[in-house]
Design a protein around this motif. Sequence first.
Motif, PDB file in Angstrom:
ATOM      1  N   ARG A 116       0.496  -1.243  -0.327  1.00  0.00           N
ATOM      2  CA  ARG A 116       0.017   0.161  -0.091  1.00  0.00           C
ATOM      3  C   ARG A 116       0.736   1.459  -0.053  1.00  0.00           C
ATOM      4  O   ARG A 116       0.568   2.086  -0.530  1.00  0.00           O
ATOM      5  N   ARG A 117       1.969   1.487   0.803  1.00  0.00           N
ATOM      6  CA  ARG A 117       2.364   1.733   0.312  1.00  0.00           C
ATOM      7  C   ARG A 117       4.350   2.077  -0.153  1.00  0.00           C
ATOM      8  O   ARG A 117       5.132   1.304   0.101  1.00  0.00           O
ATOM      9  N   LYS A 145       6.109  -2.074  13.712  1.00  0.00           N
ATOM     10  CA  LYS A 145       4.491  -1.548  13.198  1.00  0.00           C
ATOM     11  C   LYS A 145       4.964  -0.269  12.465  1.00  0.00           C
ATOM     12  O   LYS A 145       4.300   0.540  10.866  1.00  0.00           O
ATOM     13  N   MET A 148       4.921  -1.840   8.811  1.00  0.00           N
ATOM     14  CA  MET A 148       3.570  -2.327   7.864  1.00  0.00           C
ATOM     15  C   MET A 148       2.525  -1.437   6.656  1.00  0.00           C
ATOM     16  O   MET A 148       3.496   0.285   6.715  1.00  0.00           O
TER      17      MET A 148
ATOM     18  N   GLN B  24      -6.139   5.550   9.584  1.00  0.00           N
ATOM     19  CA  GLN B  24      -5.273   6.065   8.044  1.00  0.00           C
ATOM     20  C   GLN B  24      -5.062   7.271   7.709  1.00  0.00           C
ATOM     21  O   GLN B  24      -4.262   7.895   7.495  1.00  0.00           O
ATOM     22  N   MET B  55       2.011   5.464  19.218  1.00  0.00           N
ATOM     23  CA  MET B  55       2.323   5.323  18.117  1.00  0.00           C
ATOM     24  C   MET B  55       3.256   5.825  17.151  1.00  0.00           C
ATOM     25  O   MET B  55       2.226   6.091  16.704  1.00  0.00           O
ATOM     26  N   PHE B  56       4.334   6.778  17.290  1.00  0.00           N
ATOM     27  CA  PHE B  56       5.098   6.675  16.375  1.00  0.00           C
ATOM     28  C   PHE B  56       5.227   6.459  15.169  1.00  0.00           C
ATOM     29  O   PHE B  56       5.858   5.848  15.310  1.00  0.00           O
ATOM     30  N   ASP B  57       5.649   7.160  14.100  1.00  0.00           N
ATOM     31  CA  ASP B  57       6.405   7.427  12.931  1.00  0.00           C
ATOM     32  C   ASP B  57       5.516   6.371  12.305  1.00  0.00           C
ATOM     33  O   ASP B  57       6.326   5.979  11.616  1.00  0.00           O
ATOM     34  N   LEU B  58       4.179   6.467  12.602  1.00  0.00           N
ATOM     35  CA  LEU B  58       3.554   4.950  11.870  1.00  0.00           C
ATOM     36  C   LEU B  58       3.747   5.639   9.993  1.00  0.00           C
ATOM     37  O   LEU B  58       2.775   7.193  10.078  1.00  0.00           O
ATOM     38  N   ALA B  59       3.202   4.672   9.648  1.00  0.00           N
ATOM     39  CA  ALA B  59       2.893   4.693   8.261  1.00  0.00           C
ATOM     40  C   ALA B  59       1.321   4.379   8.119  1.00  0.00           C
ATOM     41  O   ALA B  59       0.665   4.736   6.889  1.00  0.00           O
ATOM     42  N   ASP B  60       1.151   3.071   8.288  1.00  0.00           N
ATOM     43  CA  ASP B  60      -0.055   2.472   7.663  1.00  0.00           C
ATOM     44  C   ASP B  60      -0.260   2.142   8.586  1.00  0.00           C
ATOM     45  O   ASP B  60      -0.386   1.071  10.023  1.00  0.00           O
ATOM     46  N   ALA B  62      -2.145  -0.518   9.497  1.00  0.00           N
ATOM     47  CA  ALA B  62      -2.049  -1.481  10.240  1.00  0.00           C
ATOM     48  C   ALA B  62      -1.490  -2.276  11.271  1.00  0.00           C
ATOM     49  O   ALA B  62      -2.028  -2.891  12.124  1.00  0.00           O
ATOM     50  N   GLY B  63      -0.171  -1.176  11.623  1.00  0.00           N
ATOM     51  CA  GLY B  63       0.083  -1.078  12.640  1.00  0.00           C
ATOM     52  C   GLY B  63      -0.892  -1.375  13.918  1.00  0.00           C
ATOM     53  O   GLY B  63      -0.733  -2.229  14.905  1.00  0.00           O
ATOM     54  N   MET B  66      -2.884  -3.714  14.345  1.00  0.00           N
ATOM     55  CA  MET B  66      -2.769  -5.259  15.166  1.00  0.00           C
ATOM     56  C   MET B  66      -2.343  -5.459  16.654  1.00  0.00           C
ATOM     57  O   MET B  66      -2.601  -5.892  17.298  1.00  0.00           O
TER      58      MET B  66
END
Lengths: 313, 139
Positions: A116-117, A145, A148, B24, B55-60, B62-63, B66
């Motif tokens: 997706r990314r 995470k 992901m 998202q 939760m820092f620096d996530l792009a998606d 899904a993390g 989870m």
Amino acid sequence: MTALAPADTKTTTELTTTATTIRDVPGTVDLDALYTGAGIEAILSGMDRELIGLVPVKTRIRDIAALLVVERARRTLGLQADPPSLHMSFTGNPGTGKTTVARRIAGILHGLGYIRRNHVVSVTRDDLVGQYIGHTAPKTKDVLKKAMGGVLFIDEAYYLYRPENERDYGQEALEILMQVMEENRDDLVVILAGYRDRMDTLYKSNPGLSSRIAHHIEFPDYSPDELLHIAEKMVETMQYRLDEDARSAMREYIEHRMRQPRFSNARSIRNALDRVRLRQASRLFAARGDAVDAITLQTLRAEDIRASRVFTQ
Amino acid sequence: MRITQGQFSFLPDLTDEEITMQVQYALDQGWIVAIEHTTDPHPRNAYWDMWGQPMFDLADAAGVMMELGDCRQANPNSYIKILAFDSNKGFESIRMSFLVNRPAEEPGFELVRAEAAGRQLNYTIRSYATAQPAETRYR
């Protein structure tokens, strides 16, 4: 190459249809349209152009592209289409382009619509393994995470397994990694990279890890021709150029260097070019009375290359 | 009694797909997503337990999903909410907050009367769930 040549699909078009195009036949899918429509050919030919050599790698990526197109076609016709597992292991000698390919692969998989990314999270042992009991799991999970939706690239992955210390936390990181690789297959592509023999030790100690990775790709060493090609590409991106003599000197240099110990393919070439630039700079500087133009500043001469220690040894 | 709180409280409970899309959105805005949970449904309960760190620096998303899955597994009969914190100057506060999990049965609230001086009556509400110690609520 042949797996996705548009010519193949054209012949089927001619065979199955006479007056109408294949698009109009009910219950069929035009693979060629799916293929060109998604801009996949552009991505793949870009890869062919920019990465030199690496035939096994390119073949595998073309296979994957073909599979993803077929999956899409299957889905259009209501057939079962499970996304394939794309975890990969890159093994090969130093400087064969493992890291470079891993960084590009996110772009390719994103273009193919599999992830997706378009992002790569590049980590090593330090980012995954903690320092005390209970530190490893949250650390590994944090990294997972962050990755992901894209690609998690674990460089020098063999460091995760330290056979000499049975209480090493690397094992814990590997277990979490394997679990997520299995459960979040749609969300994450994990790429492990490392030298062949050491990675074999890692896989031997963790049969589960090896079997969870669908694509074991071996990066071959470059041939002298390919290395020269790479050298020219590097020179070009640094906005320098090799004149005719320098080209043949570079060729000789590569042949000499390959026979010497600690040769690490493209990395050796990059280092050699850095030293050549140094020598060119001192040559220009020695004659600093003369005016220099852009061409002089860009040109690497044979003497810059031949001054290398490699020729005297 | 179905407790509602925060965003989307007027809607039916969000499905996982809808939660993913909301998360998202928050991540695309550059906000930091966190998960919190509690067994005390009182509307003035501001002290929820954090599930891990924000939760820092996530792009998606899904993390986050989870972690939400893990949190649900560990606290199946709890209220769980997702928060999105905006660290941009001028906001520096929570921009999103919505419930993503609730106990199977919510016993609701009791109206408690306290007699004060004279014939004055003070009213308050008390959750039936909080009559039990935290670990044994919603069993």
